[in-house]
Design a protein around this motif. Structure first.
Motif, mmCIF file in Angstrom:
data_model
loop_
_atom_site.group_PDB
_atom_site.id
_atom_site.type_symbol
_atom_site.label_atom_id
_atom_site.label_comp_id
_atom_site.label_asym_id
_atom_site.label_seq_id
_atom_site.Cartn_x
_atom_site.Cartn_y
_atom_site.Cartn_z
ATOM 1 N N MET A 1 0.871 -1.236 0.177
ATOM 2 C CA MET A 1 -0.172 0.148 -0.038
ATOM 3 C C MET A 1 0.614 1.123 0.234
ATOM 4 S SD MET A 1 -2.831 0.916 -0.512
ATOM 5 C CE MET A 1 -4.075 -0.195 -0.257
ATOM 6 N N ASP A 2 2.043 1.265 0.756
ATOM 7 C CA ASP A 2 2.926 2.187 0.644
ATOM 8 C C ASP A 2 3.355 2.748 -0.827
ATOM 9 O OD1 ASP A 2 2.766 0.946 3.002
ATOM 10 O OD2 ASP A 2 4.762 2.238 3.739
ATOM 11 N N ALA A 3 3.600 1.422 -1.734
ATOM 12 C CA ALA A 3 4.100 1.557 -2.776
ATOM 13 C C ALA A 3 2.829 1.925 -3.913
ATOM 14 C CB ALA A 3 4.474 0.119 -3.502
ATOM 15 N N GLU A 4 1.437 1.603 -3.557
ATOM 16 C CA GLU A 4 0.382 2.255 -4.213
ATOM 17 C C GLU A 4 0.364 3.642 -4.168
ATOM 18 O OE1 GLU A 4 -3.253 -0.002 -5.038
ATOM 19 O OE2 GLU A 4 -4.295 1.991 -3.922
ATOM 20 N N VAL A 5 0.419 4.082 -2.815
ATOM 21 C CA VAL A 5 0.140 5.503 -2.720
ATOM 22 C C VAL A 5 1.442 6.437 -3.450
ATOM 23 C CG1 VAL A 5 0.461 7.237 -0.932
ATOM 24 C CG2 VAL A 5 -1.178 5.411 -0.705
ATOM 25 N N ILE A 6 2.555 5.845 -3.280
ATOM 26 C CA ILE A 6 3.730 6.714 -4.039
ATOM 27 C C ILE A 6 3.311 6.664 -5.566
ATOM 28 C CG2 ILE A 6 6.095 6.505 -4.595
ATOM 29 C CD1 ILE A 6 6.480 5.536 -1.824
ATOM 30 N N SER A 7 2.718 5.369 -6.107
ATOM 31 C CA SER A 7 2.653 5.148 -7.726
ATOM 32 C C SER A 7 1.445 6.148 -8.065
ATOM 33 C CB SER A 7 2.358 3.816 -7.966
ATOM 34 O OG SER A 7 0.972 3.603 -7.655
ATOM 35 N N ILE A 8 0.463 6.446 -7.289
ATOM 36 C CA ILE A 8 -0.472 7.364 -7.640
ATOM 37 C C ILE A 8 0.169 8.783 -7.954
ATOM 38 C CG2 ILE A 8 -2.648 8.742 -6.887
ATOM 39 C CD1 ILE A 8 -3.279 6.321 -4.867
ATOM 40 N N ALA A 9 1.004 9.202 -7.135
ATOM 41 C CA ALA A 9 1.642 10.595 -7.413
ATOM 42 C C ALA A 9 2.340 10.491 -8.414
ATOM 43 C CB ALA A 9 2.186 11.108 -5.920
ATOM 44 N N VAL A 10 3.229 9.608 -8.560
ATOM 45 C CA VAL A 10 4.236 9.382 -9.527
ATOM 46 C C VAL A 10 3.386 9.277 -10.976
ATOM 47 C CG1 VAL A 10 5.649 7.944 -10.792
ATOM 48 C CG2 VAL A 10 6.025 8.391 -8.413
ATOM 49 N N ASN A 11 2.243 8.405 -11.047
ATOM 50 C CA ASN A 11 1.609 8.410 -12.270
ATOM 51 C C ASN A 11 0.549 9.596 -12.560
ATOM 52 O OD1 ASN A 11 2.337 5.713 -12.943
ATOM 53 N ND2 ASN A 11 0.676 4.766 -11.855
ATOM 54 N N PHE A 12 0.249 10.440 -11.521
ATOM 55 C CA PHE A 12 -0.335 11.596 -11.836
ATOM 56 C C PHE A 12 0.761 12.606 -12.498
ATOM 57 C CE2 PHE A 12 -2.053 15.876 -10.116
ATOM 58 C CZ PHE A 12 -3.153 15.907 -11.001
ATOM 59 N N TYR A 13 1.835 12.576 -12.060
ATOM 60 C CA TYR A 13 2.820 13.548 -13.011
ATOM 61 C C TYR A 13 3.072 13.053 -14.294
ATOM 62 C CZ TYR A 13 3.374 15.612 -8.099
ATOM 63 O OH TYR A 13 2.690 16.310 -7.098
ATOM 64 N N LYS A 14 3.146 11.743 -14.268
ATOM 65 C CA LYS A 14 3.474 11.096 -15.618
ATOM 66 C C LYS A 14 2.108 11.353 -16.471
ATOM 67 C CE LYS A 14 4.526 6.618 -17.364
ATOM 68 N NZ LYS A 14 4.755 5.193 -16.917
ATOM 69 N N LEU A 15 1.110 11.362 -16.255
ATOM 70 C CA LEU A 15 -0.079 11.506 -16.990
ATOM 71 C C LEU A 15 0.170 13.088 -17.743
ATOM 72 C CD1 LEU A 15 -3.403 10.492 -15.385
ATOM 73 C CD2 LEU A 15 -2.467 9.697 -17.475
ATOM 74 N N LEU A 16 0.561 13.935 -16.950
ATOM 75 C CA LEU A 16 0.712 15.225 -17.385
ATOM 76 C C LEU A 16 1.802 15.508 -18.126
ATOM 77 C CD1 LEU A 16 -0.153 16.799 -13.843
ATOM 78 C CD2 LEU A 16 -1.595 17.140 -15.999
ATOM 79 N N GLY A 17 2.576 14.657 -18.327
ATOM 80 C CA GLY A 17 3.658 14.743 -19.070
ATOM 81 C C GLY A 17 4.818 15.422 -18.440
ATOM 82 N N LEU A 18 4.753 15.286 -17.014
ATOM 83 C CA LEU A 18 5.829 15.877 -16.262
ATOM 84 C C LEU A 18 7.055 14.942 -16.194
ATOM 85 C CD1 LEU A 18 5.960 18.722 -14.962
ATOM 86 C CD2 LEU A 18 5.155 17.665 -12.941
ATOM 87 N N LYS A 19 8.239 14.989 -16.502
ATOM 88 C CA LYS A 19 9.348 14.101 -16.597
ATOM 89 C C LYS A 19 10.351 14.529 -15.358
ATOM 90 C CE LYS A 19 8.793 12.720 -21.213
ATOM 91 N NZ LYS A 19 8.101 13.626 -22.087
ATOM 92 N N ASP A 20 10.350 15.738 -15.246
ATOM 93 C CA ASP A 20 11.531 15.946 -14.264
ATOM 94 C C ASP A 20 11.061 15.881 -12.833
ATOM 95 O OD1 ASP A 20 13.193 16.536 -16.395
ATOM 96 O OD2 ASP A 20 12.418 18.730 -16.781
ATOM 97 N N VAL A 21 10.798 14.861 -12.513
ATOM 98 C CA VAL A 21 10.631 14.700 -10.963
ATOM 99 C C VAL A 21 11.243 13.601 -10.213
ATOM 100 C CG1 VAL A 21 8.320 15.714 -10.978
ATOM 101 C CG2 VAL A 21 8.462 13.132 -11.560
ATOM 102 N N LYS A 22 11.402 13.802 -9.137
ATOM 103 C CA LYS A 22 12.311 12.791 -8.310
ATOM 104 C C LYS A 22 11.672 12.395 -7.168
ATOM 105 C CE LYS A 22 16.175 14.891 -6.605
ATOM 106 N NZ LYS A 22 17.348 15.995 -6.926
ATOM 107 N N VAL A 23 11.687 11.189 -6.919
ATOM 108 C CA VAL A 23 10.873 10.823 -5.745
ATOM 109 C C VAL A 23 12.108 10.321 -4.487
ATOM 110 C CG1 VAL A 23 9.504 8.698 -4.750
ATOM 111 C CG2 VAL A 23 9.236 9.590 -7.036
#
Ligand code: HAM
Length: 451
Positions: A139-161
């Motif tokens: 579930m920790d991974a799912e929650v992180i994946s939501i944020a990452v996928n949201f930025y990915k959907l927007l085409g935001l490539k320059d993000v760092k987790v």
């Protein structure tokens, strides 16, 4: 003139379109993950935030908007969403839900009395998720994946987790002892707030904005050296799940977060854009396995995140990412005189109810300035309604791009517009940059980053 309060802003025009688009995109993504919307009050009892967020945090000790209501109750404008969601989870007995986990999402304004600057406001909007009832690292991974996928959907490539583990209760009490022993000989070099934090919550010293650059901070004991086997195991599994999902991350053992409720996993998603500074943190969250209990509920693990809307829009602008927002309208209706106005109003409303975006002339413009207005509104078609049209039930319709003109029986107007607007010419081109050759509409999935 009365002005808006410092650190607040008005939403209108293109900015408003962006806000609505991003809310809608987040909602459509989060529904795919099967999260339910949960809205809590903007103000809550002050005590909730003292118990929830933590008395020694800057957010609670320096930044809350507190007031006494007319019944002399101590109230606070919420500085963040998690504490209120946890209160609601307990008060509405959601822990009794047999279909655990309870997965919720929220959106709304938060209030912090901070020094306003770029990307830092006193009223700001967060989109967030909170999940209750499972301690599974998945579930920790799912929650992180939501944020990452949201930025990915927007085409935001320059993000760092960036991720870290703050450990369980056992790890934290060992770490606390280590910090007390380490900072004891250096107390005279620390600010007065940190001296107070030393007694109450030494972990907060590591998050001090004043003492941040001191050497003693850099050499302080690291949480990673005090993690229990269980916490190490949990953290390893979170990382494995992220790896398996192709989500890259950096382990940052200086990441402590500014709120007290975290246990085990904490994370931040940062814009990797030069010059964005401290406000580059777009999203932050983590696990809080004792918060429900601390606020008076049964022991229930939780995990979540919140992302800032304003910072997201800033970073989209800095990255030159244009959102797939539909500008313009389908049809602009020009009534030629007073006599046909109510007929034109009726035609306009019927078309709106059939799903078209239609605007009408309310300014009694002449034909020439009406065509100028039609261009300003980027309309696809212009409808001209005169007395002959009204008497014989037809509309003179002009394609505002090709300038072709047709006379259409009013009964066929919907079919006519459906057919014409359905044609490819009227779709915007996709701006994803992936060379996907799609038409940029939202309701299909061609696999490019835009949908
Ligand atoms: P936070 O780190 O305080 O965490 O805030 C989360 C995000 O809200 C930040 O990363 C930032 O994007 C945005 N934000 C915070 N303060 C401001 C501000 N003054 N102006 C503009 N944007 C701001 C929390 O609030 C936790 N409740 C997150 C969480 C949820 N943890 C678990 N669940």
């Amino acid at each position: 003139m009365i002005q808006k309060p410092k650190g607040t802003y008005d939403v209108f025009g293109d900015y408003g379109k962006k806000v609505l688009y991003l809310e809608m995109l987040f909602q459509s993504l989060i529904e795919k993950y099967n999260y339910e919307f949960l809205r809590t009050p903007i103000f809550e009892a002050t005590e909730l935030f003292h118990r929830g967020v933590g008395e020694t945090t800057d957010i609670v000790s320096k930044e809350t908007y507190d007031f006494l209501d007319r019944g002399e109750r101590k109230m606070t404008l919420r500085p963040e969403g998690t504490a209120g969601i946890v209160r609601s989870f307990i008060e509405n007995k959601m822990y009794g839900n047999p279909s655990m986990p309870v997965k919720t999402w929220y959106y709304g304004p938060m209030f912090r009395y901070e020094r306003p600057q770029a990307g830092r406001y006193r009223e700001f909007y967060q989109l967030g998720v909170e999940v209750f009832g499972t301690d599974d690292p998945l579930m920790d991974a799912e929650v992180i994946s939501i944020a990452v996928n949201f930025y990915k959907l927007l085409g935001l490539k320059d993000v760092k987790v960036r991720i870290n583990s703050l450990g369980d209760s056992e790890s934290r009490s060992n770490y606390r002892e280590a910090l007390l022993a380490y900072f004891k000989p250096h107390l005279d070099k620390l600010c007065s707030d940190c001296n107070e934090r030393y007694g109450k919550n030494p972990l907060r010293i590591l998050d001090c904005k004043v003492d941040h650059d001191l050497d003693i901070m850099k050499n302080a004991p690291k949480m990673s050296d005090y993690l229990s086997n269980e916490s190490i195991n949990h953290f390893e599994q979170v990382k494995d799940y992220l790896d398996a999902n192709g989500i890259s991350y950096i382990v940052d053992d200086t990441l402590v977060r500014g709120l007290d409720y975290y246990t085990n996993t904490v994370f931040e998603v940062e814009a990797d854009i030069p010059g964005f500074g401290a406000n580059s943190v777009l999203c932050a969250g983590g696990r809080y396995n004792h918060l429900v209990e601390n606020i008076g509920g049964p022991s229930t693990p939780g995990v979540g995140f919140a992302l800032g809307m304003e910072r997201l829009i800033n970073v989209l602008e800095a990255s030159n990412i244009s959102l797939n927002i539909e500008n313009g309208i389908d049809l602009y209706v020009i009534p030629m005189n007073e006599i046909v106005k109510s007929y034109a109003f009726d035609v306009t409303n019927k078309l709106r109810m059939s799903g078209f975006k239609v605007e009408l002339d309310y300014m009694n413009r002449n034909l020439k300035s009406n065509f100028k207005q039609a261009d300003r509104l980027s309309t696809k078609f212009v409808a001209i309604i005169g007395e002959d049209e009204m008497a014989n039930d037809y509309i003179t319709i002009k394609n505002n791009i090709t300038k072709e003109e047709d006379k259409i029986d009013t009964a066929y107007l919907v079919n006519y517009l459906d057919e014409k607007i359905g044609q490819e010419d009227y779709h915007e081109e996709c701006t994803c940059g992936d060379d996907c050759n799609c038409d940029g509409s939202h309701n299909h999935d061609c696999g490019c980053n835009h949908h």
